[in-house]
Design a protein around this motif. Sequence first.
Motif, PDB file in Angstrom:
ATOM      1  N   ALA A 123       0.830  -1.209   0.000  1.00 54.51           N
ATOM      2  CA  ALA A 123       0.000   0.000   0.000  1.00 54.51           C
ATOM      3  C   ALA A 123       0.862   1.255   0.000  1.00 54.51           C
ATOM      4  O   ALA A 123       0.557   2.235  -0.708  1.00 54.51           O
ATOM      5  N   ARG A 124       1.943   1.252   0.764  1.00 51.62           N
ATOM      6  CA  ARG A 124       2.817   2.432   0.814  1.00 51.62           C
ATOM      7  C   ARG A 124       3.457   2.710  -0.539  1.00 51.62           C
ATOM      8  O   ARG A 124       3.545   3.872  -0.970  1.00 51.62           O
ATOM      9  N   LEU A 125       3.886   1.657  -1.226  1.00 55.77           N
ATOM     10  CA  LEU A 125       4.506   1.846  -2.528  1.00 55.77           C
ATOM     11  C   LEU A 125       3.489   2.322  -3.565  1.00 55.77           C
ATOM     12  O   LEU A 125       3.818   3.134  -4.437  1.00 55.77           O
ATOM     13  N   LYS A 126       2.260   1.835  -3.476  1.00 55.80           N
ATOM     14  CA  LYS A 126       1.227   2.299  -4.404  1.00 55.80           C
ATOM     15  C   LYS A 126       0.897   3.774  -4.145  1.00 55.80           C
ATOM     16  O   LYS A 126       0.692   4.546  -5.097  1.00 55.80           O
ATOM     17  N   PHE A 127       0.836   4.171  -2.880  1.00 54.28           N
ATOM     18  CA  PHE A 127       0.631   5.591  -2.564  1.00 54.28           C
ATOM     19  C   PHE A 127       1.758   6.442  -3.156  1.00 54.28           C
ATOM     20  O   PHE A 127       1.528   7.546  -3.679  1.00 54.28           O
ATOM     21  N   GLU A 128       2.974   5.918  -3.091  1.00 60.47           N
ATOM     22  CA  GLU A 128       4.110   6.677  -3.596  1.00 60.47           C
ATOM     23  C   GLU A 128       4.024   6.854  -5.110  1.00 60.47           C
ATOM     24  O   GLU A 128       4.356   7.921  -5.643  1.00 60.47           O
ATOM     25  N   VAL A 129       3.594   5.820  -5.823  1.00 59.56           N
ATOM     26  CA  VAL A 129       3.431   5.947  -7.275  1.00 59.56           C
ATOM     27  C   VAL A 129       2.380   7.004  -7.591  1.00 59.56           C
ATOM     28  O   VAL A 129       2.544   7.814  -8.510  1.00 59.56           O
TER      29      VAL A 129
ATOM     30  N   VAL B 110      -2.817   4.933   7.726  1.00 59.94           N
ATOM     31  CA  VAL B 110      -3.374   6.278   7.950  1.00 59.94           C
ATOM     32  C   VAL B 110      -2.273   7.332   7.809  1.00 59.94           C
ATOM     33  O   VAL B 110      -2.439   8.354   7.125  1.00 59.94           O
ATOM     34  N   GLN B 111      -1.133   7.096   8.455  1.00 61.24           N
ATOM     35  CA  GLN B 111      -0.033   8.059   8.371  1.00 61.24           C
ATOM     36  C   GLN B 111       0.484   8.201   6.944  1.00 61.24           C
ATOM     37  O   GLN B 111       0.751   9.323   6.479  1.00 61.24           O
ATOM     38  N   GLU B 112       0.612   7.082   6.245  1.00 57.86           N
ATOM     39  CA  GLU B 112       1.116   7.150   4.870  1.00 57.86           C
ATOM     40  C   GLU B 112       0.144   7.868   3.939  1.00 57.86           C
ATOM     41  O   GLU B 112       0.565   8.608   3.043  1.00 57.86           O
ATOM     42  N   SER B 113      -1.152   7.669   4.146  1.00 58.23           N
ATOM     43  CA  SER B 113      -2.125   8.359   3.297  1.00 58.23           C
ATOM     44  C   SER B 113      -2.094   9.866   3.532  1.00 58.23           C
ATOM     45  O   SER B 113      -2.186  10.658   2.584  1.00 58.23           O
ATOM     46  N   VAL B 114      -1.926  10.291   4.784  1.00 56.94           N
ATOM     47  CA  VAL B 114      -1.837  11.721   5.079  1.00 56.94           C
ATOM     48  C   VAL B 114      -0.569  12.321   4.470  1.00 56.94           C
ATOM     49  O   VAL B 114      -0.592  13.413   3.884  1.00 56.94           O
TER      50      VAL B 114
ATOM     51  N   GLU C 144      -9.293   8.452  -3.022  1.00 54.68           N
ATOM     52  CA  GLU C 144      -8.760   7.200  -2.475  1.00 54.68           C
ATOM     53  C   GLU C 144      -7.905   7.468  -1.246  1.00 54.68           C
ATOM     54  O   GLU C 144      -8.002   6.750  -0.241  1.00 54.68           O
ATOM     55  N   LEU C 145      -7.060   8.494  -1.308  1.00 56.83           N
ATOM     56  CA  LEU C 145      -6.219   8.805  -0.162  1.00 56.83           C
ATOM     57  C   LEU C 145      -7.051   9.257   1.037  1.00 56.83           C
ATOM     58  O   LEU C 145      -6.743   8.919   2.184  1.00 56.83           O
ATOM     59  N   GLU C 146      -8.109  10.029   0.782  1.00 59.22           N
ATOM     60  CA  GLU C 146      -8.990  10.445   1.878  1.00 59.22           C
ATOM     61  C   GLU C 146      -9.689   9.243   2.504  1.00 59.22           C
ATOM     62  O   GLU C 146      -9.896   9.196   3.720  1.00 59.22           O
ATOM     63  N   HIS C 147     -10.049   8.273   1.655  1.00 60.22           N
ATOM     64  CA  HIS C 147     -10.700   7.070   2.191  1.00 60.22           C
ATOM     65  C   HIS C 147      -9.778   6.327   3.145  1.00 60.22           C
ATOM     66  O   HIS C 147     -10.217   5.841   4.199  1.00 60.22           O
ATOM     67  N   PHE C 148      -8.486   6.246   2.808  1.00 56.35           N
ATOM     68  CA  PHE C 148      -7.572   5.481   3.648  1.00 56.35           C
ATOM     69  C   PHE C 148      -7.123   6.257   4.880  1.00 56.35           C
ATOM     70  O   PHE C 148      -6.423   5.684   5.719  1.00 56.35           O
ATOM     71  N   THR C 149      -7.486   7.516   5.015  1.00 56.39           N
ATOM     72  CA  THR C 149      -7.236   8.208   6.289  1.00 56.39           C
ATOM     73  C   THR C 149      -8.152   7.699   7.388  1.00 56.39           C
ATOM     74  O   THR C 149      -7.917   7.993   8.563  1.00 56.39           O
TER      75      THR C 149
END
Length: 807
Positions: A380-386, A418-422, A405-410
Motif C-alpha cells: 500500500a505504501r509503494l502504491k501511494f508513492e506511485v 493512515v499516516q502514509e495516506s496523510v 482514495e487517499l482520503e478514504h484510507f485516512t
Amino acid sequence: MESISRISSMLETARDLTLEAAQSAGAARSLNPRPPRDLPFPQVKKLLDSRNDRDILEGLRKVISMMYRSKQCLPFFSSVVKNVASPNVEVKKLVYIYLLHYAESEPDLALLSINTIQKSLTDQNPQVRAMALRVMSGIKVPVISQIVSLAIKRGCGDMSPYVRKAAALAIPKCYKLDPNTMPQLLDYLTVLLGDKQYYVAGSAVTAYLEICPERVDLIHKHYKSLVRKLVDMDEWGQLATLRLMSIYARKCLPKRTKKMKKSKTQGFYDDEASEEEGLTREEVQILDPDLELFLKACKSLLHSRNSAVIVSVARCFLDLGTPEYIDSAIGPLVALLRSPQDIRQIALYNIVNVCLARPERFVQYANHFLVHASDPFTVARLKFEVWTLIYPHCEPHIRDMILCELEHFTRALNPEIVQESVRAIGRCAQSDSHASARCLRLLLDQVSSLDGNLSAESLTVIRHLIQRDPQDHVKTVIRLAKNLDTTPNPEARATIIWLVGEFAGIDYENNIAPDVLRILARGFASESEPAKLQIVLLAAKVYLHYLNHLREQQPPPPSQEEPPSTYTDDPTNPFASSSSPTISATPPAPEAPPNLDHPIPKLWNYILLLARYDTSYDLRDRTRTYRALLANPSSTQLASLMLLAPKPVPHAPSPSEVRKGLPLGSTSLVLGTKIGVGQGLELPEWVEEGQEPDPKLRDEVGAGKDAGGRSGFPGERPAGEALDAAVRVEKEREKGKGRMVEKSLEDWLGEEEKEGEKREESDEETKTEEESEYEEITESEEDEELDDKAETKGLVDKGTSSSSSSR
C-alpha cells in the motif's frame, strides 16, 4: 452349473471390493502421508550388497531418503560406491547423488570411484556422460583437477549438446578446485561461447561471469551470435546474458549524443502562431548499431513468463537505452502486479524506481495501483508513492480519484496506512499548487479526529503547507488554535503551539499569541514535555516581539550637530602629534525599560518561574538559555537572530529518492542501502569515444558451424525461424514428388508466365541453331570449291612438267 456360476460371480464381486478397498486405502495414505520408516542398518546394507538391481535400488532410495532427512548415512559409503559400475541408469543416478553429498568428507574413498566415473564418459547414453561429468566436477578434491579438466575438454567436443552444457557448467567448479587451470579453461570457454546451441551458449555465459568477467576480449567475436540466441535461451541463460551484454556495452560501446533543434507548436489555425520564435536545442542519445541490435533483441523478452527476466530487461533499457525503450518496458512491469504477493512487492520497488525517471508514462496505468483490502502495508505504501509521483502529470478526473482514495484510507484501521495516506496527500499538495487548497481542507477535517496519530500527522503536513505561503494562512492558524482544547495528542498540541509562535509577529495589535499563551499558562503543569517546550518558546517569542514593538514606538533621539574636533600637542606624550585628533561624542540616550505592569512581561516571568521548578532537565536548560538571551531588553539582536530567523520552506521528497540510482532487481533496491549484492550489479562508466575497441572485432566468422566445426545446424537463426524454414523445405519437397498442393491465383499466374518465358527462350534457341547450320553449310561449300581449284591447278602443273621432260 448354477452353483459354479454363483461362485464365480461371488469371486468377481469380492475382487472388485478388494480393488476398491485398495484404492481407498491408497488415497487415504496419500492424503495423510506418514513419515517413512527407517530400516535397520544391517538390512539396508544387505540390500546394497545384493546382486539384484531391484534390491540395490530399494536400498539406495532408503539411504537417499535418510540423507535428506539429516540422518547419518556415512557408514554406507563403501557399500554405495561399489555400485557406481552398475549398468542400471537409475542406480547410477542415486550413487552419483550420494557421492556429491559425501565426497568432500571422504575424499579417499571417493577417489576410488574416479576410474569408473571416467569410463562413464564414453557411455553411449548422453545423459550418463553428462551425469558423470557433473559428478566428477562436483567432487571437491583438488587432486583430480587435471582429470576434471581433461573431462571438460572431452565434453566440449561431444556430439550431444546436453553434454556440452554440462561441460560449460563444470568450468567454474574446476576453477575453484585449482585456479592454475585457468589458461586451459579459457580455451574451453571460448569454444563453448561460440556453440550454435542456445542452451549451451547460455551456460557458457554463466561460466564466463563466474571465472573471468573482466575478459571482454573473449566476447568480441561472439557478440552478435549471443544477441541473436538470447530469445531462445532459458531464463537463467537470459539473465546471465543480459548482465554480460550490459557490462560489455558500457566497456566497448561509447555513448554518443547529438544536439537537435526542437520547436514547440502553439497554434492550430493558420492565423495563430505555429512555432515559437526561439528554437530550443535538446541533447539526443545516438545508439551504436551493435547496441541497438541488443536492445531490439531484448524487446521480445518483455513477454517472458519470468518476472526476473522482465526486470532485467527494464534495467538494461534504463542503463543503456533511450527513453523510448524505457517506455516500452513500463507496461510489462505494471503487468507484474497480477503476480503473487511476494513478487508483487519486489516488482513495486522496481516500478517506483522507474517512475522516478519517467512518471508521466505511468499515468495511463493509474487504476492498476488501487489499494486492495488484502494488500499488506508495504504494498500500500509503494502504491501511494506511485500516485504521488504521477499526480502532477494526471488529468483532473484522475487527480480527483487519487485524492478520494487517499482520503478514504485516512479512516483505515491500520495506523501506519493512515499516516502514509496523510503524507501522500501532503506530497500531492506540494507537487501541485492548484490542489493545495483542497488538500488543506482534507487535512483540516482530520485535525479534530479522535485518532491521535491521524491528527498529529495531519498537523505536521499542514505546518509544511502553511510555511510555503504564511501570509495567506493567518485564518488557518486561528482555526487551529481554537482546536487546542479538543486536541489531546501531545505532538499535535506542540505543532499548533509552534505555528502560533511563528505567526506572533504578524499584525501585532490583533495577534492571538498572547491570549493563547495566557490560556496555556494556566494548565502548564499538566502539559506533556513536548508541549511545555513549545510553550516556553512561545513565551520567549511573544516577549521578544513585545520588546521590538516598544523600540519601534520609542521616539527617535534629537539630532545633534557633531562638535568640532580639537587638536592638542602634548609634549609629555611622544606618540601625540598635531595630526592625531581627539574626538568627543555624546553617548546615545538609554532606552526606556519595559513596563513590568504590562501583561506580557508578567506572563514571561510567570512561565520562567513555572519552568524553573519543572522536573525535565531539558526544559530547565532551555529556559535558562532564553532568559539569558532576553536578559537585556535594550539588546535583542542576538535573540531576534536565533528565535525569529526565517525558516526554510520544508519539502517532503518521495521516500524512494534515497533509492535513486540503485540497480533494478537488486537487494540494495529493496533494502534502500548499498550492500554487497547490489554492488555486484553496478555497471562501469561508459567508455570514452575514441577509446573503444574496433567494431570489426564483432564481425562473425564461420557462421553455420557448431563448436566442434560441424555443419548442418540452423546457423545463427533462432529456433522459430529454423522450424519455419524446415516447413518450407518440406512443402517444396512435396511439390517435387508431384503431390497435390493447394495453389493460389498468384501461383497459377506465376507458373503461366514462367512457361511463356520458357517458350520464347526455346524459339530463340531454334533460330540460333538454324542460323548456325546455314553458316556451316556455306562454309563447307566454299571449302569444296577451293579444293576443286587446287586439284585442277595440280593437274595443270603435272602436265607441264611431263611435257618439259619429253622435250
